[in-house]
Design an enzyme around this catalytic site. Structure first.
Site, short mmCIF file in Angstrom:
data_model
loop_
_atom_site.label_atom_id
_atom_site.label_comp_id
_atom_site.label_asym_id
_atom_site.label_seq_id
_atom_site.Cartn_x
_atom_site.Cartn_y
_atom_site.Cartn_z
CG ASP A 1 0.30 -8.54 10.22
OD1 ASP A 1 0.11 -7.37 10.55
OD2 ASP A 1 0.45 -8.81 8.98
CB SER B 1 0.94 -5.79 2.64
OG SER B 1 0.33 -4.79 3.40
CE1 TYR C 1 -3.89 2.16 -0.18
CE2 TYR C 1 -3.89 2.14 2.26
CZ TYR C 1 -4.40 2.54 1.10
OH TYR C 1 -5.53 3.21 1.01
CG HIS D 1 2.35 -5.84 7.93
ND1 HIS D 1 1.30 -6.54 7.40
CD2 HIS D 1 2.37 -5.06 6.95
CE1 HIS D 1 0.91 -6.37 6.34
NE2 HIS D 1 1.66 -5.33 5.86
#
Length: 319
Positions: free
Chosen positions: A273, A183, A92, A302
């Protein structure tokens, strides 16, 4: 083991909390019709980066609503016979990254296509045109205009358009295509495999954009999901439209698209995460009906998962 979510045995049975819209299938059927009517008009030009073992190109194509989408395209030098390809999707706000980190797959005999998502850190266009907030946050973009204007609807369709463009290349074997990402990229890899049934292998690491309501209830609407909290605070501070908002986000919830995947899937799942919590990862994984496997990292969040890139490389090499 340490935990920030439900116990592992419950995770393995968990099927998600966010609502699935009743017309979900009709919505995506109509979206794919719009994609069918969008001529991709691909253009390629040699890139400035030209290593000795690969031919590298800047690729652009047209996505829905007329946006021009950019991808890096690398192929083995001097190879014209049809060969496999891998499509890569980034995290992202990021971009397709450096050329050189894709060369290990090129050395294996693959073409590689790495897409820049609309309006993020790369070269693809975000043509806009929605009502409401555009200050920040892409997965809430279009909430005030209606489900058909959700920006991630268009990004999801871009992944399928890229697959179609790649499969149309004479040097690419359309029956040997894989997808890969982590992700946001992990979500887009699942989505691409869902919307393009010819995809054969899919690697997804801790996918984003899954089970929004679970993220909210865990008080993890921060970091990548922060825009959800921001949207409520600015535009629905009393949560009078909460049910409708989560229903609308259901159209771009990867757990429900994952049910369509026909490719073989390898997923990396991290149990600590706090960006894309484990339950949301399992919500997507548990809905995959095709051949699948996962590698679990109990103590990792993450972040980079040691050894997983090697496993993914070998998994994709079987194409």
């Amino acid at each position: 083991m340490p935990s920030l979510d439900m116990p592992l045995e419950q995770l393995k049975q968990y099927m998600g909390r966010s609502p699935k819209p009743d017309d979900f299938d009709a919505y995506w059927a109509e979206a794919l019709q719009e994609l069918d009517a969008t001529a991709p008009e691909p253009l390629i030009a040699p890139s400035a980066f030209q290593p000795p073992n690969a031919e590298c190109f800047d690729l652009t194509f047209t996505g829905v609503r007329g946006a021009r989408i950019y991808a890096k395209y690398l192929r083995p030098k001097g190879v014209s016979a049809p060969h496999p390809a891998v499509l890569q999707f980034h995290g992202y706000t990021g971009s397709s990254g450096d050329w050189s980190d894709k060369l290990s797959l090129v050395n294996l005999g693959f073409s590689v296509f790495a897409m820049d998502c609309r309006g993020q850190g790369g070269k693809s266009e975000d043509v806009g045109g929605v009502k409401g907030n555009t200050m920040r946050g892409q997965f809430i973009r279009g909430l005030d205009s209606g489900p058909k204007d959700l920006l991630f609807r268009h990004i999801f369709l871009d992944t399928a358009q890229l697959a179609r463009v790649a499969m149309s290349m004479p040097e690419v074997d359309a029956e040997r295509i894989g997808v890969q990402g982590g992700s946001q990229g992990g979500a887009l890899a699942l989505v691409c495999a869902a919307l393009e049934p010819r995809i054969k292998r899919c690697v997804s690491v801790f996918p984003f954009l899954s089970d929004y309501k679970r993220v909210w209830e865990m008080d993890l609407a921060k970091d990548a999901y922060e825009e959800l909290r921001m949207y409520f605070r600015l535009f629905d501070p009393r949560h009078e439209r909460e049910d409708d908002i989560f229903r609308t986000l259901g159209y771009i919830d990867v757990q429900y698209l994952a049910e369509r995947i026909q490719a073989e899937v390898l997923m990396g799942i991290s149990l600590m995460d706090n960006i894309c919590p484990p339950s949301t990862q399992f919500a997507a994984y548990n809905r995959i009906r095709s051949t699948k496997s996962h590698i679990i990292y109990p103590d990792f969040g993450h972040e980079g998962l040691p050894g997983f890139n090697d496993d993914a490389y070998l998994f994709l090499s079987k194409l």
